[in-house]
Design an enzyme around this catalytic site. Structure first.
Site, PDB file in Angstrom:
ATOM      1  N   HIS A   1     -49.766  95.561  -0.330  1.00 48.92           N
ATOM      2  CA  HIS A   1     -49.005  95.326  -1.565  1.00 48.92           C
ATOM      3  C   HIS A   1     -47.978  94.208  -1.378  1.00 48.92           C
ATOM      4  O   HIS A   1     -47.641  93.521  -2.327  1.00 48.92           O
ATOM      5  CB  HIS A   1     -48.317  96.628  -1.971  1.00 48.92           C
ATOM      6  CG  HIS A   1     -47.468  96.547  -3.195  1.00 48.92           C
ATOM      7  ND1 HIS A   1     -47.845  95.863  -4.329  1.00 48.92           N
ATOM      8  CD2 HIS A   1     -46.244  97.080  -3.475  1.00 48.92           C
ATOM      9  CE1 HIS A   1     -46.893  95.986  -5.252  1.00 48.92           C
ATOM     10  NE2 HIS A   1     -45.916  96.700  -4.754  1.00 48.92           N
TER      11      HIS A   1
ATOM     12  N   ASP B   1     -48.068 103.032  -2.247  1.00 46.38           N
ATOM     13  CA  ASP B   1     -48.067 101.603  -1.916  1.00 46.38           C
ATOM     14  C   ASP B   1     -48.695 101.413  -0.541  1.00 46.38           C
ATOM     15  O   ASP B   1     -48.241 102.010   0.443  1.00 46.38           O
ATOM     16  CB  ASP B   1     -46.637 101.058  -1.843  1.00 46.38           C
ATOM     17  CG  ASP B   1     -46.044 100.731  -3.205  1.00 46.38           C
ATOM     18  OD1 ASP B   1     -46.685 100.994  -4.234  1.00 46.38           O
ATOM     19  OD2 ASP B   1     -44.914 100.202  -3.223  1.00 46.38           O
TER      20      ASP B   1
ATOM     21  N   TRP C   1     -65.112 113.168 -22.700  1.00 43.70           N
ATOM     22  CA  TRP C   1     -64.643 112.359 -21.576  1.00 43.70           C
ATOM     23  C   TRP C   1     -63.913 111.134 -22.099  1.00 43.70           C
ATOM     24  O   TRP C   1     -64.002 110.804 -23.279  1.00 43.70           O
ATOM     25  CB  TRP C   1     -65.762 112.016 -20.596  1.00 43.70           C
ATOM     26  CG  TRP C   1     -67.023 111.381 -21.156  1.00 43.70           C
ATOM     27  CD1 TRP C   1     -67.360 111.191 -22.460  1.00 43.70           C
ATOM     28  CD2 TRP C   1     -68.113 110.864 -20.398  1.00 43.70           C
ATOM     29  NE1 TRP C   1     -68.579 110.608 -22.573  1.00 43.70           N
ATOM     30  CE2 TRP C   1     -69.070 110.393 -21.321  1.00 43.70           C
ATOM     31  CE3 TRP C   1     -68.377 110.746 -19.044  1.00 43.70           C
ATOM     32  CZ2 TRP C   1     -70.277 109.808 -20.910  1.00 43.70           C
ATOM     33  CZ3 TRP C   1     -69.571 110.169 -18.646  1.00 43.70           C
ATOM     34  CH2 TRP C   1     -70.513 109.711 -19.571  1.00 43.70           C
ATOM     35  N   ASN C   2     -63.176 110.490 -21.185  1.00 47.54           N
ATOM     36  CA  ASN C   2     -62.312 109.369 -21.561  1.00 47.54           C
ATOM     37  C   ASN C   2     -62.484 108.223 -20.582  1.00 47.54           C
ATOM     38  O   ASN C   2     -62.756 108.455 -19.403  1.00 47.54           O
ATOM     39  CB  ASN C   2     -60.837 109.796 -21.521  1.00 47.54           C
ATOM     40  CG  ASN C   2     -60.574 111.004 -22.396  1.00 47.54           C
ATOM     41  OD1 ASN C   2     -60.647 110.931 -23.614  1.00 47.54           O
ATOM     42  ND2 ASN C   2     -60.278 112.137 -21.771  1.00 47.54           N
TER      43      ASN C   2
HETATM   44 MN    MN Z   1     -45.766 100.340  -6.037  1.00 45.55          MN
END
Ligand code: MN
Length: 257
Positions: free
Chosen positions: A79, A75, A61-62
């Site tokens: 944002h 988005d 795993w990471n």
């Molecule tokens: Mn974006």
């Protein structure tokens, strides 16, 4: 037969296909670069925790890290400053019904091949509607430019005066948001706005107008050339990050063959 059992049959028989509109997350994939006085978006990073070794004999795993706006990403209204007070404006607050819906594709690939600063204008949208019908309310609208076929420096296309890549004009995005009441707008470039979008009024009109109206954005999409102009279904659920302004995600389209 129910609608969903019909869909299940169509998927298993290949009459409905699943198209992946997502780039692979890797440390080399470019992220937006802002002028140096601003904070910067982090690229994708992956650190191995274990790989069937002394750190974990039976598992691999990471740990991963990145900006919310790295790679193919969503988005949310929060944002942008215009969307800061929008109700349910963070990724964890979005109605899940908004994450699956119809999509139309406006093909700007010929223009973008000629002009890095190609603009999606109201005239182009109206000409598209002459051919394909009025853009239905609550649809995703994707701007196809074939920009996703670029890689390396050509993707951001930075010049001395900043990045150059295609995007919508302020009038075009207002038409989509205010007159067509779209759900969101997506592009193949690193932002929903043109590379030179800072020079419009308002600056970055896609971000400003979409998010101020509670609409969504998708960026760094690919395979838009595999989608029909109308009739596909988009599946685009961002990660459920508390107060998140966006997130990398897997974007899929269901396309009837
Ligand atoms: Mn974006």
């Amino acid at each position: 037969m129910t609608i969903l059992s019909e869909l299940a049959n169509s998927l298993s028989q290949g009459a409905v296909q699943v198209v992946d509109l997502t780039h692979t997350l890797d440390p080399d994939f470019p992220v937006i670069i802002l002028p140096p006085e601003f904070g910067q978006c982090a690229r994708f990073r992956m650190e191995e925790i274990s790989a069937y070794d002394h750190r974990g004999p039976a598992w691999k795993w990471n740990n991963i890290s990145m900006c919310e706006h790295t790679g193919t990403h969503f988005d949310a209204p929060s944002h942008w400053i215009s969307g800061r007070d929008v109700r349910n404006g963070a990724v964890d607050e979005i109605d899940p019904a908004m994450l699956v819906g119809p999509v139309v594709v406006i093909d700007c690939s010929e223009g973008a091949a000629q002009n890095d600063d190609f603009e999606l204008t109201p005239e182009i949208i109206l000409a598209w509607e002459e051919e394909h019908g009025r853009i239905p309310a609550d649809s995703w609208v994707l701007m196809r430019t074939d920009w996703s076929k670029r890689s390396g420096d050509a993707y951001l296309n930075m010049k001395e005066d900043g990045p150059h890549s295609p995007g919508p004009t302020p009038d075009a995005i207002r038409l989509l948001v205010e007159d067509r009441d779209i759900r969101g707008f997506g592009t193949e470039t690193v932002g929903t706005d043109a590379g030179q979008g800072a020079h419009y009024t308002p600056p970055y009109p896609a971000h400003f107008t979409l998010h101020g109206a509670g609409k969504y954005g998708l960026q760094c999409l690919r395979n838009l050339d595999h989608l029909p102009p109308t009739g596909a279904m988009l599946i685009a659920p961002p990660l459920k990050i508390r107060n998140g302004t966006g997130s990398p995600l897997r974007v899929l389209a269901l396309v009837q063959g």
